[in-house]
Design an enzyme around this catalytic site. Sequence first.
Site, short mmCIF file in Angstrom:
data_model
loop_
_atom_site.label_atom_id
_atom_site.label_comp_id
_atom_site.label_asym_id
_atom_site.label_seq_id
_atom_site.Cartn_x
_atom_site.Cartn_y
_atom_site.Cartn_z
N GLU A 1 -5.90 -8.61 2.60
CA GLU A 1 -5.48 -9.72 3.63
C GLU A 1 -6.32 -10.47 4.35
O GLU A 1 -6.29 -11.65 4.13
CB GLU A 1 -4.58 -9.00 4.51
N HIS B 1 0.96 -1.16 0.04
CA HIS B 1 0.13 -0.02 -0.12
C HIS B 1 0.70 1.31 -0.20
O HIS B 1 1.08 2.02 0.96
CB HIS B 1 -0.93 -0.08 1.29
N THR C 1 -3.00 -8.89 10.13
CA THR C 1 -1.74 -8.68 10.79
C THR C 1 -1.22 -7.48 11.08
O THR C 1 -0.36 -7.05 11.89
CB THR C 1 -0.38 -9.20 9.91
N HIS D 1 -10.58 -5.65 3.60
CA HIS D 1 -8.98 -5.53 3.20
C HIS D 1 -8.43 -6.71 2.57
O HIS D 1 -9.09 -8.19 3.03
CB HIS D 1 -8.54 -5.45 4.63
#
Length: 402
Positions: A187, A96, A250, A185
């Site tokens: 992830e 990002h 995370t 998101h």
Amino acid sequence: MDTKAFKRSLNASEQYHRKGFGHEAEVSGQMQTEYQSDLIQQIRDNNYTLNRGDVTIRLAEAFGFCWGVERAVAMAYETRQHFPTERLWITNEIIHNPSVNQRLRDMQVGFIAVNAGQKDFSVVDRGDVVILPAFGASVQEMQLLNDKGCTIVDTTCPWVSKVWNTVEKHKKSSHTSIIHGKYNHEETIATSSFASTYLIVLNLAEAQYVCDYILNGGDRQEFMEKFNRACSVGFDPDKDLERVGIANQTTMLKGETEQIGKLFEHTMLKKYGPTALNQHFLSFNTICDATQERQDAMFELVEEPLDLMLVIGGYNSSNTTHLQEIAVERGIPSYHIDSAERIGPGNRVEHKPLHQDLEVYENWLPEGKIVVGVTSGASTPDRVVANAIERIFELKSVGAIA
């Protein structure tokens, strides 16, 4: 789908790569030239402090590129070198950070377009090379690319892979995965694809709502409306919350993840008693070391006397946003920017207040002597941080620093 079996099969494929291609030395030199900064090294060597005229910069002692991010970018650079003529794609932003992603575009790496919320993989053909970004890709995406006969270069951070392994353990023992993260998101989307049954909670308040439902029951329709985009298909809160395991995105705040884990542990202990706790609750440490280090360094930095805080990183970077939260909670005037170009002209800054849209703020640097705290997210190169600091010196009439 047996996700574990699929991953084993993929790992054994000659078309799948999780390591570099032997261009480490050349890529390392290229990345050092493009992303490192003598100014930042000077500040590190000076106990993370730099004085110029009326400006004192205090840099967090852990900031910027983490090992997983640096590894992902280096693998992307290596992939371009190793496949100089092949069509190269990436399923999402590699990390990002806008400048890093633009650099890959300059290297003729295509980014899979998103149309109406769905990625358009129709542009990818057999024989194309596809990079999976640092925060991973869903099992479904990996399967699609494998079926297309693509060469897959997987740069997923090992800490993210560790969370996937934890979710697999939840599934094996028929526990619902409670994932602390943002449901949209990348992830968390990837992590949830490895789960059989899952529920995503954004924060401690949502976790408390779920725990209250576990203990006391409640309005099922209200529950499902609240989490309709954050749970597995067919999720039933009346039966799928009897056995739970904790996982996390995370980049979430370490302290909040730990609180959520303890909350669910105490809830299951209260409902089922100590002898049956292990049958109803699982917890493994899946907090990323790099995220934790940057948050700990930020907590130390905001204890110092600061006039303002500059947080540098992509606006869609979760770990950067959480660094911003720490400053906001301390009442320190803070400005989240994604590049030095957001500063100026004049004493103005275009920044993103916490959970708000971009806005322009005039006269953001106070007159006279000031102390500016600076940190950056795990996807931000040192050079980007250095450029922002140089802009501050220019605005305070110190002059640019080479």
